[in-house]
Design a protein around this motif. Structure first.
Motif, PDB file in Angstrom:
ATOM      1  N   LEU A 112       0.830  -1.221   0.026  1.00 35.45           N
ATOM      2  CA  LEU A 112       0.014  -0.062   0.184  1.00 35.45           C
ATOM      3  C   LEU A 112       0.916   1.097  -0.109  1.00 35.45           C
ATOM      4  CD1 LEU A 112      -2.670  -1.258   2.605  1.00 35.45           C
ATOM      5  CD2 LEU A 112      -2.859  -1.101   0.248  1.00 35.45           C
ATOM      6  N   ARG A 132      -2.401  -5.121   7.683  1.00 34.81           N
ATOM      7  CA  ARG A 132      -2.956  -5.168   6.312  1.00 34.81           C
ATOM      8  C   ARG A 132      -1.738  -4.942   5.201  1.00 34.81           C
ATOM      9  NH1 ARG A 132      -7.207  -1.153   7.469  1.00 34.81           N
ATOM     10  NH2 ARG A 132      -7.137  -2.190   9.397  1.00 34.81           N
ATOM     11  N   THR A 133      -1.900  -5.111   4.199  1.00 28.94           N
ATOM     12  CA  THR A 133      -1.028  -5.086   3.148  1.00 28.94           C
ATOM     13  C   THR A 133      -1.930  -4.630   1.790  1.00 28.94           C
ATOM     14  OG1 THR A 133       0.975  -5.407   2.063  1.00 28.94           O
ATOM     15  CG2 THR A 133      -0.742  -7.172   2.413  1.00 28.94           C
ATOM     16  N   GLY A 134      -1.536  -4.792   0.698  1.00 30.45           N
ATOM     17  CA  GLY A 134      -2.100  -4.545  -0.628  1.00 30.45           C
ATOM     18  C   GLY A 134      -1.419  -4.628  -1.697  1.00 30.45           C
ATOM     19  N   SER A 136      -0.567  -1.993  -5.285  1.00 26.67           N
ATOM     20  CA  SER A 136      -1.076  -0.593  -5.798  1.00 26.67           C
ATOM     21  C   SER A 136      -0.613  -0.659  -7.273  1.00 26.67           C
ATOM     22  CB  SER A 136      -0.050   0.409  -5.208  1.00 26.67           C
ATOM     23  OG  SER A 136      -0.586   0.332  -3.852  1.00 26.67           O
ATOM     24  N   HIS A 152      -5.193   1.514  -5.083  1.00 21.04           N
ATOM     25  CA  HIS A 152      -4.870   0.326  -4.129  1.00 21.04           C
ATOM     26  C   HIS A 152      -5.833  -0.632  -3.985  1.00 21.04           C
ATOM     27  CE1 HIS A 152      -1.508   3.098  -2.589  1.00 21.04           C
ATOM     28  NE2 HIS A 152      -2.365   4.082  -2.342  1.00 21.04           N
ATOM     29  N   GLU A 154      -6.606  -3.214  -0.920  1.00 19.11           N
ATOM     30  CA  GLU A 154      -6.083  -3.515   0.537  1.00 19.11           C
ATOM     31  C   GLU A 154      -6.398  -5.091   0.549  1.00 19.11           C
ATOM     32  OE1 GLU A 154      -7.945  -2.455   4.587  1.00 19.11           O
ATOM     33  OE2 GLU A 154      -6.650  -0.645   3.507  1.00 19.11           O
TER      34      GLU A 154
END
Length: 298
Positions: A112, A132-134, A136, A152, A154
């Motif tokens: 993210l 959390r991550t994600g 992009s 993004h 998530e």
């Protein structure tokens, strides 16, 4: 972003691709399945996977050949294929501004942004205890992961998630969102907002277990992959393990009833790899090794 760097058209149809490992394959496949023209796939050169093995193509090269797409190892070919833009996913090399000046590029990055710019974003997010991550999508710049972001997506990090599992999930989810967003049309990207952090590549020292750390820290280290300690002076890898809330009041690193003491609890190894051997079920190994309780790791 430098004014000299062009942005891709909102709805590109002819898309070059650059990527190398397994994590980049879902994006290539999603673009092909969505009907985009892919004039060239640029990837890392074949590499030898073992001392006695022969050179083997990258995962992306193998996938491209399966899709009957032309493969190149020269990034300059991204600009020489009459594409509307290029998509870059885990290519493994920085792309220079001279190339970016003539070919607009999109980069699918597994974090993210601006949190965890750099080479190991998933591993660093897990080690840091992020919840959390994600993934992009950004416009690629010559500087490291600094480009403006289109979107993004998530993804939560669960208590049992591994880095390998997270990368697979991010690669899959990011690939689907990438294809959908290119079909639907890209909005103008926005500058990254927030405090940047940097995900430097992990070293062996980052993976070495310090049993005096809290159980949660060691558990995350093991879930990143390749965590190791020592036993009788030799490297001993813990492939999988289960954290325990408490246990006997032993010094950190002490083996007791199949588990190893930490600062505030126990870690019960599930899969281990002793020096010079293949990975094995930990309890099977313990029965064969006949280590007495009180044996110290590290």
């Amino acid at each position: 972003m430098s004014l000299s760097l062009p942005l891709p058209p909102p709805r590109p149809r002819r898309i070059a691709f650059a990527g190398t490992p397994d994590d980049a394959v879902p994006a290539l496949q999603a673009l092909a399945e969505a009907g985009f023209e892919i004039p060239v796939v640029v990837t890392g050169a074949p590499r030898r996977r073992s001392r006695r093995g022969s050179d083997t193509p990258s995962s992306v090269a193998a996938a491209a050949e399966g899709l009957s797409l032309p493969v190149s190892h020269d990034p300059a070919d991204l600009a020489g294929c009459d594409a509307d833009c290029a998509v870059v996913v885990a290519y493994g090399k920085l792309i220079g501004e001279d190339l970016l000046a003539v070919m607009p590029m999109l980069n699918l990055h597994f974090s993210l942004l601006p949190r965890w710019r750099g080479a190991a974003p998933v591993e660093r997010a897990l080690l840091a205890g992020d919840d959390r991550t994600g993934v992009s999508l950004m416009a690629l710049e010559a500087t490291l992961d600094t480009g403006p972001v289109y979107w993004h997506r998530e993804v939560p990090i669960g208590p049992a998630d591994t880095a390998a599992g997270l990368r697979r999930r991010l690669a899959r989810d990011g690939a689907l969102r990438l294809a959908d967003s290119l079909h639907g049309g890209l909005s103008a990207p926005r500058p990254q907002a927030g405090e940047p952090t940097y995900a430097r590549k992990l070293t062996p020292a980052d993976r070495q277990i310090d049993w005096s750390q809290p159980t949660a820290v060691i558990d995350r280290q093991i879930r990143v992959g390749g965590a190791w300690t020592t036993l009788d002076g030799e490297r001993f890898i813990v492939r999988k393990a289960n954290p325990l809330a408490d246990g006997p009041d032993d010094p950190p690193g002490t083996l007791r009833d199949g588990s190893v003491a930490t600062r505030d609890g126990m870690i019960r190894p599930a899969v281990v790899q002793p020096a010079g051997r293949v990975a094995i079920d930990a309890q099977d190994w313990l029965r064969g090794a006949r280590l007495p309780s009180g044996t110290r790791f590290g």
